[in-house]
Design a protein around this motif. Structure first.
Motif, PDB file in Angstrom:
ATOM      1  N   LEU A   1       0.829  -1.207   0.000  1.00 42.63           N
ATOM      2  CA  LEU A   1       0.000   0.000   0.000  1.00 42.63           C
ATOM      3  C   LEU A   1       0.865   1.259   0.000  1.00 42.63           C
ATOM      4  O   LEU A   1       0.591   2.219  -0.729  1.00 42.63           O
ATOM      5  N   ASN A   2       1.901   1.260   0.837  1.00 38.31           N
ATOM      6  CA  ASN A   2       2.781   2.429   0.918  1.00 38.31           C
ATOM      7  C   ASN A   2       3.562   2.630  -0.375  1.00 38.31           C
ATOM      8  O   ASN A   2       3.779   3.765  -0.800  1.00 38.31           O
ATOM      9  N   HIS A   3       4.004   1.538  -1.015  1.00 39.40           N
ATOM     10  CA  HIS A   3       4.696   1.655  -2.303  1.00 39.40           C
ATOM     11  C   HIS A   3       3.770   2.260  -3.361  1.00 39.40           C
ATOM     12  O   HIS A   3       4.181   3.133  -4.135  1.00 39.40           O
ATOM     13  N   ALA A   4       2.525   1.789  -3.394  1.00 36.92           N
ATOM     14  CA  ALA A   4       1.558   2.318  -4.361  1.00 36.92           C
ATOM     15  C   ALA A   4       1.307   3.805  -4.105  1.00 36.92           C
ATOM     16  O   ALA A   4       1.267   4.612  -5.045  1.00 36.92           O
ATOM     17  N   ALA A   5       1.159   4.167  -2.837  1.00 31.04           N
ATOM     18  CA  ALA A   5       0.938   5.576  -2.496  1.00 31.04           C
ATOM     19  C   ALA A   5       2.151   6.420  -2.858  1.00 31.04           C
ATOM     20  O   ALA A   5       2.011   7.541  -3.367  1.00 31.04           O
ATOM     21  N   LEU A   6       3.354   5.902  -2.628  1.00 30.06           N
ATOM     22  CA  LEU A   6       4.576   6.628  -2.955  1.00 30.06           C
ATOM     23  C   LEU A   6       4.694   6.846  -4.463  1.00 30.06           C
ATOM     24  O   LEU A   6       5.077   7.933  -4.913  1.00 30.06           O
ATOM     25  N   GLU A   7       4.342   5.832  -5.240  1.00 25.52           N
ATOM     26  CA  GLU A   7       4.343   5.984  -6.700  1.00 25.52           C
ATOM     27  C   GLU A   7       3.369   7.077  -7.139  1.00 25.52           C
ATOM     28  O   GLU A   7       3.676   7.889  -8.013  1.00 25.52           O
ATOM     29  N   HIS A   8       2.205   7.117  -6.501  1.00 23.61           N
ATOM     30  CA  HIS A   8       1.213   8.138  -6.833  1.00 23.61           C
ATOM     31  C   HIS A   8       1.733   9.533  -6.471  1.00 23.61           C
ATOM     32  O   HIS A   8       1.574  10.475  -7.253  1.00 23.61           O
ATOM     33  N   VAL A   9       2.337   9.660  -5.315  1.00 27.01           N
ATOM     34  CA  VAL A   9       2.892  10.948  -4.899  1.00 27.01           C
ATOM     35  C   VAL A   9       3.999  11.382  -5.855  1.00 27.01           C
ATOM     36  O   VAL A   9       4.074  12.560  -6.241  1.00 27.01           O
ATOM     37  N   ASP A  10       4.847  10.440  -6.252  1.00 22.96           N
ATOM     38  CA  ASP A  10       5.902  10.773  -7.219  1.00 22.96           C
ATOM     39  C   ASP A  10       5.301  11.223  -8.545  1.00 22.96           C
ATOM     40  O   ASP A  10       5.807  12.152  -9.184  1.00 22.96           O
ATOM     41  N   HIS A  11       4.221  10.584  -8.958  1.00 23.12           N
ATOM     42  CA  HIS A  11       3.542  10.977 -10.195  1.00 23.12           C
ATOM     43  C   HIS A  11       2.994  12.404 -10.068  1.00 23.12           C
ATOM     44  O   HIS A  11       3.130  13.226 -10.991  1.00 23.12           O
ATOM     45  N   LEU A  12       2.372  12.702  -8.927  1.00 20.10           N
ATOM     46  CA  LEU A  12       1.853  14.054  -8.699  1.00 20.10           C
ATOM     47  C   LEU A  12       2.979  15.084  -8.685  1.00 20.10           C
ATOM     48  O   LEU A  12       2.804  16.212  -9.150  1.00 20.10           O
ATOM     49  N   ALA A  13       4.134  14.682  -8.148  1.00 17.06           N
ATOM     50  CA  ALA A  13       5.274  15.597  -8.106  1.00 17.06           C
ATOM     51  C   ALA A  13       5.743  15.948  -9.510  1.00 17.06           C
ATOM     52  O   ALA A  13       6.105  17.099  -9.784  1.00 17.06           O
ATOM     53  N   THR A  14       5.738  14.971 -10.420  1.00 27.98           N
ATOM     54  CA  THR A  14       6.176  15.246 -11.799  1.00 27.98           C
ATOM     55  C   THR A  14       5.169  16.135 -12.526  1.00 27.98           C
ATOM     56  O   THR A  14       5.548  16.920 -13.394  1.00 27.98           O
ATOM     57  N   LEU A  15       3.891  16.035 -12.156  1.00 30.07           N
ATOM     58  CA  LEU A  15       2.869  16.873 -12.781  1.00 30.07           C
ATOM     59  C   LEU A  15       2.837  18.288 -12.197  1.00 30.07           C
ATOM     60  O   LEU A  15       2.216  19.180 -12.786  1.00 30.07           O
ATOM     61  N   GLU A  16       3.464  18.442 -11.042  1.00 25.90           N
ATOM     62  CA  GLU A  16       3.515  19.722 -10.319  1.00 25.90           C
ATOM     63  C   GLU A  16       2.122  20.276 -10.042  1.00 25.90           C
ATOM     64  O   GLU A  16       1.884  21.479 -10.152  1.00 25.90           O
ATOM     65  N   VAL A  17       1.184  19.397  -9.695  1.00 28.11           N
ATOM     66  CA  VAL A  17      -0.175  19.834  -9.372  1.00 28.11           C
ATOM     67  C   VAL A  17      -0.354  20.078  -7.875  1.00 28.11           C
ATOM     68  O   VAL A  17      -1.382  20.634  -7.474  1.00 28.11           O
ATOM     69  N   MET A  18       0.624  19.675  -7.098  1.00 27.83           N
ATOM     70  CA  MET A  18       0.569  19.859  -5.648  1.00 27.83           C
ATOM     71  C   MET A  18       1.784  20.670  -5.221  1.00 27.83           C
ATOM     72  O   MET A  18       2.852  20.561  -5.842  1.00 27.83           O
ATOM     73  N   PRO A  19       1.659  21.430  -4.143  1.00 21.74           N
ATOM     74  CA  PRO A  19       2.823  22.172  -3.650  1.00 21.74           C
ATOM     75  C   PRO A  19       3.951  21.203  -3.269  1.00 21.74           C
ATOM     76  O   PRO A  19       3.703  20.134  -2.705  1.00 21.74           O
ATOM     77  N   ALA A  20       5.180  21.576  -3.570  1.00 20.56           N
ATOM     78  CA  ALA A  20       6.335  20.716  -3.305  1.00 20.56           C
ATOM     79  C   ALA A  20       6.463  20.385  -1.824  1.00 20.56           C
ATOM     80  O   ALA A  20       6.839  19.267  -1.473  1.00 20.56           O
ATOM     81  N   THR A  21       6.128  21.313  -0.932  1.00 22.31           N
ATOM     82  CA  THR A  21       6.241  21.043   0.504  1.00 22.31           C
ATOM     83  C   THR A  21       5.262  19.957   0.929  1.00 22.31           C
ATOM     84  O   THR A  21       5.598  19.098   1.749  1.00 22.31           O
TER      85      THR A  21
END
Length: 176
Positions: free
Chosen positions: A81-101
């Protein structure tokens, strides 16, 4: 006529005990003691055999799992579950749709959860070391809270509310 609804403990024994002591002519009913002995023997034998073999049957069937197996399975699932969530967060980071902090904060939390099995130099797990350190920090916070209350810098209501939060945090750390 008595019908026996099954071979479970009380029914056959109750049926056997309901056999009258005497026949219509007043003489002792022949065979009653034998029926009682046989019925009691069947009930006891059935209970003992089932009682002694039930654990082996359940273990062999795979219905019951060892606590260690269940704990390991749960740990593996949490890691997935944590790996899947981490992959999703990394995906969001590349899209820059969420604040970096926000992304970094969530990533640190997920990474910490994935590192829970890493060993520290003294042989304990990082998770155990974290819980110990967190308990020490909560104790320091609790001491500071009492100092603030004793110096009349906070009300009793505030002290109780904050102490309750600290107690809940400590309880969430679990045993260990």
């Amino acid at each position: 006529m008595v019908t026996w609804a099954g071979t479970r403990g009380v029914m056959p024994l109750a049926a056997a005990l309901s056999i009258p002591l005497t026949a219509d002519n007043g003489s002792a009913l022949a065979g009653r003691p034998l029926v009682l002995v046989l019925t009691s023997s069947v009930v006891v034998f059935t209970l003992v055999v089932q009682g002694l073999t039930l654990a082996a049957v359940v273990n062999r069937s795979g219905l019951a799992l060892e606590p260690e197996h269940t704990a390991q399975e749960e740990d593996d699932a949490r890691d997935a579950l944590n790996h899947a969530a981490l992959e999703h967060v990394d995906h969001l980071a590349t899209l820059e749709v969420m604040p970096a902090t926000a992304v970094d904060r969530v990533r640190r939390g997920l990474t910490a959860r994935l590192d829970h099995t890493a060993e520290t130099p003294d042989g304990t797990t990082a998770d155990a070391a974290y819980r110990q350190l967190r308990r020490e920090v909560i104790a320091v916070q609790s001491t500071e809270l009492h100092r603030l209350y004793d110096e009349h810098r906070i009300s009793d209501t505030t002290r109780r509310r904050l102490q309750h939060d600290l107690d809940r945090e400590e309880a969430a750390l679990g045993i260990g």
